[in-house]
Design an enzyme around this catalytic site. Sequence first.
Site, mmCIF file in Angstrom:
data_model
loop_
_atom_site.group_PDB
_atom_site.id
_atom_site.type_symbol
_atom_site.label_atom_id
_atom_site.label_comp_id
_atom_site.label_asym_id
_atom_site.label_seq_id
_atom_site.Cartn_x
_atom_site.Cartn_y
_atom_site.Cartn_z
ATOM 1 N N HIS A 134 -5.652 9.520 0.199
ATOM 2 C CA HIS A 134 -5.476 8.766 1.352
ATOM 3 C C HIS A 134 -6.466 9.384 2.232
ATOM 4 O O HIS A 134 -6.013 9.248 3.634
ATOM 5 C CB HIS A 134 -4.111 8.546 1.779
ATOM 6 C CG HIS A 134 -3.944 7.435 2.574
ATOM 7 N ND1 HIS A 134 -3.975 7.290 3.958
ATOM 8 C CD2 HIS A 134 -3.588 5.934 2.302
ATOM 9 C CE1 HIS A 134 -3.861 5.790 4.626
ATOM 10 N NE2 HIS A 134 -3.781 5.182 3.541
ATOM 11 N N HIS B 214 3.493 -1.844 3.486
ATOM 12 C CA HIS B 214 3.520 -0.527 2.980
ATOM 13 C C HIS B 214 4.853 -0.196 2.109
ATOM 14 O O HIS B 214 5.891 -0.566 2.846
ATOM 15 C CB HIS B 214 3.194 0.257 3.712
ATOM 16 C CG HIS B 214 1.843 0.316 4.527
ATOM 17 N ND1 HIS B 214 1.550 -0.713 5.474
ATOM 18 C CD2 HIS B 214 0.575 0.998 4.340
ATOM 19 C CE1 HIS B 214 0.261 -0.384 5.775
ATOM 20 N NE2 HIS B 214 -0.280 0.531 5.132
ATOM 21 N N ASP C 189 0.788 -1.287 0.067
ATOM 22 C CA ASP C 189 0.059 -0.100 -0.001
ATOM 23 C C ASP C 189 0.752 1.127 0.109
ATOM 24 O O ASP C 189 1.894 1.300 0.275
ATOM 25 C CB ASP C 189 -0.965 -0.011 1.219
ATOM 26 C CG ASP C 189 -2.124 -0.817 1.138
ATOM 27 O OD1 ASP C 189 -2.141 -1.881 0.275
ATOM 28 O OD2 ASP C 189 -3.043 -0.625 1.779
ATOM 29 N N HIS D 109 -6.151 3.127 -4.460
ATOM 30 C CA HIS D 109 -6.019 3.404 -2.928
ATOM 31 C C HIS D 109 -6.579 4.743 -2.612
ATOM 32 O O HIS D 109 -5.878 5.490 -1.838
ATOM 33 C CB HIS D 109 -4.759 2.916 -2.539
ATOM 34 C CG HIS D 109 -4.537 2.762 -1.047
ATOM 35 N ND1 HIS D 109 -5.796 2.128 -0.275
ATOM 36 C CD2 HIS D 109 -3.742 2.942 -0.198
ATOM 37 C CE1 HIS D 109 -5.224 2.207 0.908
ATOM 38 N NE2 HIS D 109 -4.208 2.847 1.303
#
Length: 290
Positions: free
Chosen positions: A168, A258, A113, A164
Amino acid sequence: MSSDRQITSRRLLLVAAGMSLLGAAAGCRSPWGGGGGPTAAAAPEGFNESLAGPEATPGAAPVTPSAAPSAPPAAAAPAGPSVETVRHTISTAESKPVYELDAERRVVALTIDDGPDPRYTPTVLSLLQQHGIRATFFLIGENAVQYPELVREIADRGHHIANHTWTHPDLRNLSEGKVRDELERTSDLLHRTTGRLPTWFRAPGGDWSTESLKVAADLGMRNMAWSVDPRDWARPGTSAITDRILKDVRPGAIVLNHDGGGDRSQTVAALKAYLPVLVDSGYYFTAPPN
């Protein structure tokens, strides 16, 4: 044969065995059909699995993709000979977040991510290629627009490109219109950059809302959650990240890591530590279709 060569041969055989198990029969159920929790949804009709390291065979060297082309202007048409322009139709049942894969099979989905990030993404890509692993990269739009060459490199190396959001945010605090802007801008950018329409979405923090589920379905995206969270974003230490993953991983797990959003050196070090352990333990890896 030396010990190092024996280990390498064993890993390549495990990857090849995993490919054979997943692709041997057309009637095999896709691991992306869910099955781990009450919210896991069945795969849509015609949804075929995409395997880790499809070129990997015993003794074969990793395939190195050709250099990524220079970044096109933001408004340029999608690059590549084949451009996906038709969005999938997502039913209400299919829009529910998938938390686990088929637990009856020794398969793991590795998800990355918050990238791309020029400091860490290239190293992550090299590690995945070294072990013949395909992963799913959930990309943030405002990062992807800065580093389109990295987005293309991820795609060129056979990994799955997923949405994504653009900035964010916590989607639970946004109106449907703002949610749509976050998701649609990101999907459109990834489409222009790679020629692929994202088919999976992950809400930041796993915080879905009624609006985000609806918008994702409208844009032809299913929702992927996770079942193993080492909390690497908090930088608890390489050993803590590694130990949490090895302790919690199980057949059908979706693992969260991540490569963006801050200092991810601990995550990179943890990947170096735990990926060979999982491969040597007989796990193989999968990513959803592009």
